[in-house]
Scaffold this motif. Sequence first.
Motif, PDB file in Angstrom:
ATOM      1  N   TRP A 147       0.810  -1.107   0.165  1.00 56.24           N
ATOM      2  CA  TRP A 147      -0.129  -0.129  -0.101  1.00 56.24           C
ATOM      3  C   TRP A 147       0.648   1.112  -0.052  1.00 56.24           C
ATOM      4  O   TRP A 147       0.719   2.291  -0.863  1.00 56.24           O
ATOM      5  N   GLU A 148       1.873   1.266   0.743  1.00 58.41           N
ATOM      6  CA  GLU A 148       2.807   2.334   0.817  1.00 58.41           C
ATOM      7  C   GLU A 148       3.430   2.644  -0.522  1.00 58.41           C
ATOM      8  O   GLU A 148       3.623   3.904  -0.903  1.00 58.41           O
ATOM      9  N   LEU A 149       3.876   1.544  -1.004  1.00 57.72           N
ATOM     10  CA  LEU A 149       4.588   1.716  -2.259  1.00 57.72           C
ATOM     11  C   LEU A 149       3.629   1.986  -3.733  1.00 57.72           C
ATOM     12  O   LEU A 149       3.900   2.055  -4.635  1.00 57.72           O
ATOM     13  N   ALA A 177      -9.481  -1.370  -3.143  1.00 61.69           N
ATOM     14  CA  ALA A 177     -10.572  -1.753  -2.718  1.00 61.69           C
ATOM     15  C   ALA A 177     -10.663  -2.091  -1.246  1.00 61.69           C
ATOM     16  O   ALA A 177     -11.540  -2.105  -0.355  1.00 61.69           O
ATOM     17  N   LEU A 178      -9.710  -2.838  -0.624  1.00 61.82           N
ATOM     18  CA  LEU A 178      -9.595  -3.501   0.638  1.00 61.82           C
ATOM     19  C   LEU A 178      -9.479  -2.026   1.537  1.00 61.82           C
ATOM     20  O   LEU A 178      -9.805  -1.880   2.645  1.00 61.82           O
ATOM     21  N   ALA A 179      -8.794  -0.725   1.038  1.00 64.09           N
ATOM     22  CA  ALA A 179      -8.746   0.286   1.730  1.00 64.09           C
ATOM     23  C   ALA A 179      -9.949   1.037   1.932  1.00 64.09           C
ATOM     24  O   ALA A 179     -10.375   1.388   2.984  1.00 64.09           O
ATOM     25  N   GLN A 180     -10.860   0.930   0.994  1.00 62.66           N
ATOM     26  CA  GLN A 180     -12.356   1.432   1.012  1.00 62.66           C
ATOM     27  C   GLN A 180     -12.956   0.436   1.916  1.00 62.66           C
ATOM     28  O   GLN A 180     -13.848   1.338   2.775  1.00 62.66           O
ATOM     29  N   TRP A 181     -13.063  -0.571   1.689  1.00 56.57           N
ATOM     30  CA  TRP A 181     -13.510  -1.426   2.806  1.00 56.57           C
ATOM     31  C   TRP A 181     -13.223  -1.194   4.292  1.00 56.57           C
ATOM     32  O   TRP A 181     -14.191  -1.106   5.019  1.00 56.57           O
ATOM     33  N   GLY A 182     -12.027  -0.964   4.520  1.00 58.71           N
ATOM     34  CA  GLY A 182     -11.462  -0.673   5.693  1.00 58.71           C
ATOM     35  C   GLY A 182     -11.950   0.713   6.255  1.00 58.71           C
ATOM     36  O   GLY A 182     -12.410   0.657   7.552  1.00 58.71           O
ATOM     37  N   LYS A 183     -12.287   1.582   5.293  1.00 60.62           N
ATOM     38  CA  LYS A 183     -12.864   3.004   5.715  1.00 60.62           C
ATOM     39  C   LYS A 183     -13.975   2.996   6.076  1.00 60.62           C
ATOM     40  O   LYS A 183     -14.537   3.420   7.179  1.00 60.62           O
ATOM     41  N   ALA A 184     -14.759   2.145   5.267  1.00 61.80           N
ATOM     42  CA  ALA A 184     -16.275   1.935   5.338  1.00 61.80           C
ATOM     43  C   ALA A 184     -16.823   1.120   6.486  1.00 61.80           C
ATOM     44  O   ALA A 184     -17.679   1.269   7.139  1.00 61.80           O
ATOM     45  N   HIS A 185     -15.971   0.064   6.989  1.00 63.08           N
ATOM     46  CA  HIS A 185     -16.304  -0.966   7.993  1.00 63.08           C
ATOM     47  C   HIS A 185     -15.352  -1.018   9.076  1.00 63.08           C
ATOM     48  O   HIS A 185     -15.732  -1.963  10.035  1.00 63.08           O
ATOM     49  N   GLY A 186     -14.368  -0.354   9.060  1.00 63.61           N
ATOM     50  CA  GLY A 186     -13.385  -0.346  10.201  1.00 63.61           C
ATOM     51  C   GLY A 186     -13.807  -0.140  11.721  1.00 63.61           C
ATOM     52  O   GLY A 186     -13.506  -1.043  12.504  1.00 63.61           O
ATOM     53  N   GLU A 187     -14.575   1.013  11.775  1.00 55.79           N
ATOM     54  CA  GLU A 187     -15.163   1.002  12.947  1.00 55.79           C
ATOM     55  C   GLU A 187     -15.997  -0.122  13.637  1.00 55.79           C
ATOM     56  O   GLU A 187     -16.052  -0.339  14.801  1.00 55.79           O
TER      57      GLU A 187
END
Length: 118
Positions: A30-32, A95-105
């Motif tokens: 992700w960082e790269l 897609a994983l980042a978006q999922w994490g933002k949407a469902h992380g909490e």
Amino acid sequence: MIQDEATTYVCPVELALQAIAGKWKPAILWELTAGARRFSELQSALPGIAHKVLSQQLAQLQRDGMVMRSEPASDAPPGYMLTLLGGTLRPSLDALAQWGKAHGERVSANAQEMNRHR
């Protein structure tokens, strides 16, 4: 990800997850996605990762063709960058980042609730 010739995968998702398996590999990749990074920049961007672990994970990603290390003499900035193969992971990482933002909490709340009942 190098497997012996007898390895068969039940589904393509299993193969994809094996390619990025490890606590730190997805975060490194992700960082790269933002561009080449020096080792020290990666270590700063990933609090908690030990020098040895970052070195090992980068070596594995290089071995599997996901990451390359540019030499200071090349036209690219010195450091680590995604290869063409590694770059193909970007849509999945996005897609994983978006999922994490949407469902992380919600995931965190569920885990905390489960821990309270132990």
